[in-house]
Design a protein around this motif. Structure first.
Motif, PDB file in Angstrom:
ATOM      1  N   GLY A 333       0.814  -1.206   0.000  1.00 33.78           N
ATOM      2  CA  GLY A 333       0.000   0.000   0.000  1.00 33.78           C
ATOM      3  C   GLY A 333       0.851   1.261   0.000  1.00 33.78           C
ATOM      4  N   PHE A 334       2.075   1.142   0.510  1.00 34.49           N
ATOM      5  CA  PHE A 334       2.952   2.327   0.597  1.00 34.49           C
ATOM      6  C   PHE A 334       4.175   2.195  -0.301  1.00 34.49           C
ATOM      7  CE2 PHE A 334       1.424   1.190   4.971  1.00 34.49           C
ATOM      8  CZ  PHE A 334       0.235   1.896   4.853  1.00 34.49           C
ATOM      9  N   VAL A 335       4.363   1.019  -0.865  1.00 32.99           N
ATOM     10  CA  VAL A 335       5.444   0.757  -1.817  1.00 32.99           C
ATOM     11  C   VAL A 335       4.811   0.018  -2.990  1.00 32.99           C
ATOM     12  CG1 VAL A 335       7.490  -0.683  -2.219  1.00 32.99           C
ATOM     13  CG2 VAL A 335       7.335   0.694  -0.124  1.00 32.99           C
ATOM     14  N   GLN A 336       5.050   0.514  -4.211  1.00 32.77           N
ATOM     15  CA  GLN A 336       4.447  -0.132  -5.377  1.00 32.77           C
ATOM     16  C   GLN A 336       5.427  -1.094  -6.056  1.00 32.77           C
ATOM     17  OE1 GLN A 336       3.969   3.391  -4.786  1.00 32.77           O
ATOM     18  NE2 GLN A 336       2.155   2.594  -3.767  1.00 32.77           N
ATOM     19  N   TYR A 337       6.715  -0.740  -6.027  1.00 33.16           N
ATOM     20  CA  TYR A 337       7.725  -1.565  -6.685  1.00 33.16           C
ATOM     21  C   TYR A 337       8.637  -2.193  -5.638  1.00 33.16           C
ATOM     22  CZ  TYR A 337       6.478   0.900 -10.984  1.00 33.16           C
ATOM     23  OH  TYR A 337       5.803   1.418 -12.062  1.00 33.16           O
ATOM     24  N   LEU A 338       8.514  -3.513  -5.463  1.00 32.68           N
ATOM     25  CA  LEU A 338       9.407  -4.210  -4.544  1.00 32.68           C
ATOM     26  C   LEU A 338      10.630  -4.661  -5.322  1.00 32.68           C
ATOM     27  CD1 LEU A 338       7.568  -6.782  -2.328  1.00 32.68           C
ATOM     28  CD2 LEU A 338       8.949  -4.856  -1.569  1.00 32.68           C
ATOM     29  N   MET A 339      11.793  -4.344  -4.803  1.00 30.55           N
ATOM     30  CA  MET A 339      13.025  -4.723  -5.493  1.00 30.55           C
ATOM     31  C   MET A 339      13.936  -5.486  -4.538  1.00 30.55           C
ATOM     32  SD  MET A 339      13.686  -1.160  -7.587  1.00 30.55           S
ATOM     33  CE  MET A 339      12.499  -0.575  -8.821  1.00 30.55           C
ATOM     34  N   PRO A 340      13.656  -6.784  -4.308  1.00 25.69           N
ATOM     35  CA  PRO A 340      14.510  -7.558  -3.399  1.00 25.69           C
ATOM     36  C   PRO A 340      15.948  -7.621  -3.936  1.00 25.69           C
ATOM     37  CG  PRO A 340      12.581  -8.829  -4.099  1.00 25.69           C
ATOM     38  CD  PRO A 340      12.619  -7.600  -4.943  1.00 25.69           C
ATOM     39  N   MET A 341      16.895  -7.384  -3.043  1.00 24.26           N
ATOM     40  CA  MET A 341      18.306  -7.412  -3.431  1.00 24.26           C
ATOM     41  C   MET A 341      18.773  -8.868  -3.405  1.00 24.26           C
ATOM     42  SD  MET A 341      19.583  -4.085  -1.265  1.00 24.26           S
ATOM     43  CE  MET A 341      18.691  -4.530   0.224  1.00 24.26           C
ATOM     44  N   ASP A 342      18.425  -9.596  -4.465  1.00 24.78           N
ATOM     45  CA  ASP A 342      18.760 -11.025  -4.522  1.00 24.78           C
ATOM     46  C   ASP A 342      20.197 -11.199  -5.008  1.00 24.78           C
ATOM     47  OD1 ASP A 342      16.236 -11.482  -3.611  1.00 24.78           O
ATOM     48  OD2 ASP A 342      15.447 -12.351  -5.454  1.00 24.78           O
ATOM     49  N   TYR A 343      21.106 -10.517  -4.324  1.00 26.48           N
ATOM     50  CA  TYR A 343      22.506 -10.520  -4.746  1.00 26.48           C
ATOM     51  C   TYR A 343      23.166 -11.848  -4.395  1.00 26.48           C
ATOM     52  CZ  TYR A 343      21.755  -5.418  -4.592  1.00 26.48           C
ATOM     53  OH  TYR A 343      21.272  -4.148  -4.756  1.00 26.48           O
ATOM     54  N   ARG A 344      24.135 -12.215  -5.176  1.00 28.70           N
ATOM     55  CA  ARG A 344      24.836 -13.469  -4.904  1.00 28.70           C
ATOM     56  C   ARG A 344      25.418 -13.464  -3.493  1.00 28.70           C
ATOM     57  NH1 ARG A 344      30.043 -16.277  -7.787  1.00 28.70           N
ATOM     58  NH2 ARG A 344      30.187 -17.961  -6.246  1.00 28.70           N
ATOM     59  N   GLY A 345      25.896 -12.318  -3.037  1.00 31.92           N
ATOM     60  CA  GLY A 345      26.481 -12.212  -1.702  1.00 31.92           C
ATOM     61  C   GLY A 345      25.495 -12.553  -0.586  1.00 31.92           C
ATOM     62  N   HIS A 346      24.201 -12.608  -0.907  1.00 33.53           N
ATOM     63  CA  HIS A 346      23.204 -12.953   0.101  1.00 33.53           C
ATOM     64  C   HIS A 346      22.859 -14.443   0.093  1.00 33.53           C
ATOM     65  CE1 HIS A 346      21.790  -8.465   0.162  1.00 33.53           C
ATOM     66  NE2 HIS A 346      22.997  -8.656   0.634  1.00 33.53           N
ATOM     67  N   TYR A 347      23.603 -15.215  -0.680  1.00 30.95           N
ATOM     68  CA  TYR A 347      23.395 -16.669  -0.728  1.00 30.95           C
ATOM     69  C   TYR A 347      24.714 -17.377  -0.450  1.00 30.95           C
ATOM     70  CZ  TYR A 347      19.037 -15.383  -3.003  1.00 30.95           C
ATOM     71  OH  TYR A 347      17.829 -14.829  -3.281  1.00 30.95           O
ATOM     72  N   ALA A 348      24.600 -18.554   0.163  1.00 25.03           N
ATOM     73  CA  ALA A 348      25.793 -19.358   0.408  1.00 25.03           C
ATOM     74  C   ALA A 348      26.161 -20.133  -0.858  1.00 25.03           C
ATOM     75  CB  ALA A 348      25.519 -20.325   1.561  1.00 25.03           C
ATOM     76  N   GLY A 349      27.382 -20.623  -0.882  1.00 26.34           N
ATOM     77  CA  GLY A 349      27.763 -21.588  -1.908  1.00 26.34           C
ATOM     78  C   GLY A 349      28.365 -21.000  -3.165  1.00 26.34           C
ATOM     79  N   ASP A 350      28.703 -21.903  -4.106  1.00 28.10           N
ATOM     80  CA  ASP A 350      29.335 -21.469  -5.351  1.00 28.10           C
ATOM     81  C   ASP A 350      28.277 -20.925  -6.319  1.00 28.10           C
ATOM     82  OD1 ASP A 350      28.008 -23.676  -6.316  1.00 28.10           O
ATOM     83  OD2 ASP A 350      29.805 -24.905  -6.574  1.00 28.10           O
ATOM     84  N   PHE A 351      28.738 -20.568  -7.513  1.00 26.11           N
ATOM     85  CA  PHE A 351      27.851 -19.910  -8.483  1.00 26.11           C
ATOM     86  C   PHE A 351      26.615 -20.759  -8.804  1.00 26.11           C
ATOM     87  CE2 PHE A 351      26.737 -18.971 -12.964  1.00 26.11           C
ATOM     88  CZ  PHE A 351      26.321 -17.659 -12.789  1.00 26.11           C
ATOM     89  N   GLU A 352      26.841 -22.064  -9.028  1.00 20.49           N
ATOM     90  CA  GLU A 352      25.720 -22.941  -9.397  1.00 20.49           C
ATOM     91  C   GLU A 352      24.735 -23.087  -8.234  1.00 20.49           C
ATOM     92  OE1 GLU A 352      25.266 -23.948 -12.436  1.00 20.49           O
ATOM     93  OE2 GLU A 352      27.211 -23.172 -13.124  1.00 20.49           O
ATOM     94  N   THR A 353      25.273 -23.279  -7.030  1.00 21.38           N
ATOM     95  CA  THR A 353      24.412 -23.394  -5.847  1.00 21.38           C
ATOM     96  C   THR A 353      23.554 -22.148  -5.719  1.00 21.38           C
ATOM     97  OG1 THR A 353      26.186 -24.624  -4.793  1.00 21.38           O
ATOM     98  CG2 THR A 353      24.419 -23.830  -3.350  1.00 21.38           C
ATOM     99  N   HIS A 354      24.190 -21.011  -5.926  1.00 21.24           N
ATOM    100  CA  HIS A 354      23.492 -19.727  -5.809  1.00 21.24           C
ATOM    101  C   HIS A 354      22.333 -19.616  -6.808  1.00 21.24           C
ATOM    102  CE1 HIS A 354      23.880 -16.260  -8.659  1.00 21.24           C
ATOM    103  NE2 HIS A 354      23.225 -15.624  -7.720  1.00 21.24           N
ATOM    104  N   LEU A 355      22.546 -20.135  -8.027  1.00 20.71           N
ATOM    105  CA  LEU A 355      21.464 -20.041  -9.026  1.00 20.71           C
ATOM    106  C   LEU A 355      20.226 -20.815  -8.555  1.00 20.71           C
ATOM    107  CD1 LEU A 355      23.283 -20.377 -12.486  1.00 20.71           C
ATOM    108  CD2 LEU A 355      22.407 -18.308 -11.385  1.00 20.71           C
ATOM    109  N   GLY A 356      20.448 -21.970  -7.952  1.00 18.76           N
ATOM    110  CA  GLY A 356      19.330 -22.773  -7.446  1.00 18.76           C
ATOM    111  C   GLY A 356      18.621 -22.078  -6.295  1.00 18.76           C
TER     112      GLY A 356
END
Ligand SMILES: [Zn+2]
Length: 502
Positions: A333-356
């Motif tokens: 109601g107060f934010v129309q565009y949600l932009m989650p920072m789904d950055y690789r640095g926010h996930y554990a593991g190597d590149f492939e693990t991160h994609l999953g």
């Protein structure tokens, strides 16, 4: 490879134009939101540099730019009311006016990016209003803390205090900006409590110590000394909560700041019951962050009817509610565009693990975001390249500090193949050092030069394309790439632009 590739892209663009001209929407880019996060330094401080920057966005099929206008260091428009907070290079140049004019000419929307509750240790408002700073149980601000051996440089402001930073400084800045500029949206960042240090120790400022017990009904304001006890006639202690017995101890007023803070964080609703008062502390923090988004939205809309709001948020609102007061489901109601920072640095593991894990996250986010009109996924382009970049950074640190040659070699081996193809000089220099350590300054200089301006292709464009593909396959409306400077340094504009054109 590059001339051919460019010709193919050129043809695709030409074909898209022809088909669009014939009245078909089929060839229009399939992602509705094609956005980038950007820093003012990427656009410069002249009409010509800003125009060139916007031309670059248009060439890359970007249709939304999220541009910093308030950072921890100050603001980037020539405000008279907030003159002391204006970053020096922007006092004479009306940067947002030029950016918005040139962007709108090219059909690009502009979101004005605000660092909400993070200020700089030396920022004008932090120095001028120390009473607005968030405080820990010792009464100290975040700038009193150390992080990884270094003084912590962000001065976090209390989101809850009234009057305080939120209603006296941050919202008035947003209102001035929205009044003055034909901006499409206001963008929230750092819309939370601090998280990278002591997530549970803010805020215990005087105002919060007074207001949290009221917010959570730890006593009755009309019967402040009444214990409000009733017969405990059920087997479970916590089953007696509805009549709201007094939670504060009788001598609460004599508690020190540390004792009050400790009770509010570690205490129990019922003496001898679960240690559950932290629940109400987290709830209080979540409440005030969400309340800020309500206030900012209402005031921005009043200043500029129709203006929208976007927000950079953490990937999991259930967890970020607990740790940083950011349960963004409550921004609906107060934010129309949600932009989650789904950055690789926010996930554990190597590149492939991160994609999953990324795909899994987005599916969850689609559920959490169902009350929001737009969900655009944030991708940090440069963070995809840890495997290609970090060995060089570690090599540099080892060489500078006289680390063991075997450690330098271990890092070198990780990138040796790529270096040989893309930077033979650096490869030779590093190989020589690994065999017989000498001339460290020369190697450090070569690494610095390389990282400041790496050759195209060293950072493989496929990794960005694969990540963007995974995001797109989840069926989201848009993608936001962080950031324009990263795309420039890592030579990824053509890759991003090609992807956005599809
Ligand atoms: Zn506070």
């Amino acid at each position: 490879m590059h001339p051919t590739r460019r010709r193919v892209l050129g043809l695709a663009a030409w074909f898209a134009l022809v088909v669009a001209g014939a009245g078909s929407a089929a060839a229009a880019p399939s992602l509705k939101g094609r956005a980038v996060w950007a820093h003012p330094r990427d656009a410069g401080t002249t009409e010509a540099s800003v125009t060139a920057f916007v031309d670059q966005l248009a060439r890359a099929n970007v249709n939304t730019v999220v541009m910093e206008v308030k950072t921890a260091g100050g603001i980037f428009w020539p405000s008279e009311r907030f003159a002391e907070a204006v970053v020096a290079e922007y006092r004479a140049f009306d940067f947002p006016a030029v950016l918005i004019r040139e962007s709108h000419k090219r059909g690009i929307a502009v979101h004005a990016w605000f660092f909400d509750f993070a200020e700089g240790a030396d920022s004008y408002v932090a120095r001028q209003h120390p009473e607005w700073l968030a405080r820990n149980p010792e009464g100290q601000p975040t700038t009193s803390e150390m992080l990884r051996g270094q003084p912590y440089r962000l001065a976090w402001m209390c989101p809850a205090r009234r009057p305080g930073y939120t209603d006296q400084w941050l919202v008035p800045l947003i209102v001035e900006f929205a009044t003055r500029y034909a901006v499409d949206a206001i963008h929230h960042d750092y819309v939370r409590y601090p998280g990278d240090l002591a997530p549970d120790t803010y805020c215990f400022c005087d105002d919060c110590l007074r207001e949290l017990p009221k917010y959570a009904s730890y006593y009755s304001p009309s019967r402040p000394d009444d214990a409000l006890l009733s017969p405990f006639d059920r087997p479970h202690l916590e089953a007696h909560w509805e009549r709201s017995p007094r939670v504060l101890p009788p001598n609460w007023d004599q508690y020190s700041r540390e004792m009050k803070s400790r009770l509010l964080l570690d205490g129990s609703f019922f003496p001898g019951g679960h240690r559950d008062l932290d629940y109400f502390l987290y709830e209080y923090r979540v409440h005030w962050i969400a309340e800020f988004t309500r206030l900012a939205f209402d005031e921005a809309r009043r200043a500029r009817p129709g203006v929208e709001v976007s927000a950079a948020v953490f990937k999991n609102p259930v967890q970020s509610g607990r740790f940083i007061g950011q349960d963004w489901r409550r921004f609906a109601g107060f934010v129309q565009y949600l932009m989650p920072m789904d950055y690789r640095g926010h996930y554990a593991g190597d590149f492939e693990t991160h994609l999953g894990l990324l795909a899994e996250s987005i599916q969850q986010q689609k559920g959490w975001a169902r009350d929001f009109p737009h969900l655009w996924i944030g991708v940090a382009a440069t963070q995809l390249y840890d495997e290609e970049r970090l060995p060089l950074v570690r090599m540099r640190a080892l060489v500078t500090s006289g680390g063991a040659p075997s450690d330098v070699r271990a890092q070198f081996d990780l990138v040796s193949g790529r270096l040989k193809s893309f930077a033979p000089d650096l490869h030779a220099s590093a190989a020589a050092y690994v065999n017989a350590p000498s001339n460290a300054e020369e190697l450090v200089k070569r690494i610095d030069t390389f990282l400041a301006n790496p050759p195209a292709g060293y950072f493989p464009p496929e990794k960005l394309v694969r990540t963007l593909d995974v995001v797109k396959q989840q069926g989201v409306e848009g993608i936001v790439i962080f950031s324009t400077s990263g795309l420039t340094t890592f030579k990824l504009w053509e890759t991003a632009g090609g992807f956005f054109a599809r």
